[in-house]
Every structure is written in C-alpha cells, then in structure tokens.
Design an enzyme around this catalytic site. Structure first.
Site, PDB file in Angstrom:
ATOM      1  N   MET A   1      40.213  31.340  37.692  1.00 35.22           N
ATOM      2  CA  MET A   1      40.926  32.551  37.358  1.00 35.22           C
ATOM      3  C   MET A   1      40.160  33.742  37.922  1.00 35.22           C
ATOM      4  O   MET A   1      39.160  34.154  37.371  1.00 35.22           O
ATOM      5  CB  MET A   1      41.065  32.659  35.841  1.00 35.22           C
ATOM      6  CG  MET A   1      41.595  34.002  35.400  1.00 35.22           C
ATOM      7  SD  MET A   1      41.805  34.177  33.638  1.00 35.22           S
ATOM      8  CE  MET A   1      40.134  34.414  33.106  1.00 35.22           C
ATOM      9  N   PRO A   2      40.602  34.302  39.027  1.00 35.09           N
ATOM     10  CA  PRO A   2      39.942  35.478  39.586  1.00 35.09           C
ATOM     11  C   PRO A   2      40.165  36.718  38.716  1.00 35.09           C
ATOM     12  O   PRO A   2      41.265  36.917  38.180  1.00 35.09           O
ATOM     13  CB  PRO A   2      40.600  35.669  40.944  1.00 35.09           C
ATOM     14  CG  PRO A   2      41.295  34.400  41.244  1.00 35.09           C
ATOM     15  CD  PRO A   2      41.629  33.788  39.926  1.00 35.09           C
ATOM     16  N   PHE A   3      39.131  37.507  38.596  1.00 36.11           N
ATOM     17  CA  PHE A   3      39.207  38.793  37.909  1.00 36.11           C
ATOM     18  C   PHE A   3      38.587  39.825  38.837  1.00 36.11           C
ATOM     19  O   PHE A   3      37.431  39.688  39.237  1.00 36.11           O
ATOM     20  CB  PHE A   3      38.441  38.745  36.585  1.00 36.11           C
ATOM     21  CG  PHE A   3      38.374  40.080  35.901  1.00 36.11           C
ATOM     22  CD1 PHE A   3      39.413  40.509  35.090  1.00 36.11           C
ATOM     23  CD2 PHE A   3      37.285  40.910  36.091  1.00 36.11           C
ATOM     24  CE1 PHE A   3      39.353  41.742  34.466  1.00 36.11           C
ATOM     25  CE2 PHE A   3      37.221  42.153  35.475  1.00 36.11           C
ATOM     26  CZ  PHE A   3      38.260  42.566  34.660  1.00 36.11           C
TER      27      PHE A   3
ATOM     28  N   HIS B   1      43.833  38.270  37.941  1.00 36.93           N
ATOM     29  CA  HIS B   1      43.858  39.492  37.132  1.00 36.93           C
ATOM     30  C   HIS B   1      43.180  40.620  37.897  1.00 36.93           C
ATOM     31  O   HIS B   1      42.064  40.460  38.383  1.00 36.93           O
ATOM     32  CB  HIS B   1      43.121  39.270  35.810  1.00 36.93           C
ATOM     33  CG  HIS B   1      43.734  38.190  34.981  1.00 36.93           C
ATOM     34  ND1 HIS B   1      44.644  38.451  34.008  1.00 36.93           N
ATOM     35  CD2 HIS B   1      43.580  36.841  35.032  1.00 36.93           C
ATOM     36  CE1 HIS B   1      45.030  37.309  33.456  1.00 36.93           C
ATOM     37  NE2 HIS B   1      44.396  36.319  34.064  1.00 36.93           N
TER      38      HIS B   1
END
Length: 73
Positions: free
Chosen positions: A1-3, A41
């Site tokens: 999950m990239p942030f 995100h």
C-alpha cells in the site's frame, strides 16, 4: 500500500490542480512500480507561507524580498 505525502505552501492551489497531482502520482506508481491504484494513498498538506522557512526567513518574507528586488530592476 503506497502512501505519498506531498507538502506544498498554501498559494491558491486549486482543487483541480490537487486532483491532477493525485491522479498523476497514482498513475506513476502504477506504471513504474506496478502498484494498485485502489491501494494507493496520496495526501497533500498545505502549509501557510508564514510556517515555511528557508534562507533564514519565512517564505512570506522571502517572496516579498524577491518581489521588491524584481520591481527595482
């Protein structure tokens, strides 16, 4: 999950510009790193220019100084 956290000064950036930044960062992460857009995100933090400093002064002061220098040319 990239942030991804993007921090910019609050300078009248439009809602449309923010949407474009979010879209293009998401597309880049998908294209380059094969990250899923639905798990990506992006947060854009806008900081008042009085709260952002460099060159020993606030961005507000720095910009005023630069504007004065440019108008005296």
């Amino acid at each position: 999950m990239p942030f991804v956290n993007v921090v910019v000064t609050r300078d009248g950036i439009t809602r449309e510009q923010k949407a474009q930044v979010i879209r293009e960062i998401t597309e880049t992460l998908q294209r380059v790193l094969d990250k899923r857009p639905d798990l990506t995100h992006i947060v854009i933090d806008e900081v008042d220019t009085d709260n952002w400093g460099y060159a020993g002064m606030t961005s507000t002061e720095y910009r005023k100084q630069r504007a004065a220098e440019q108008s005296s040319r």
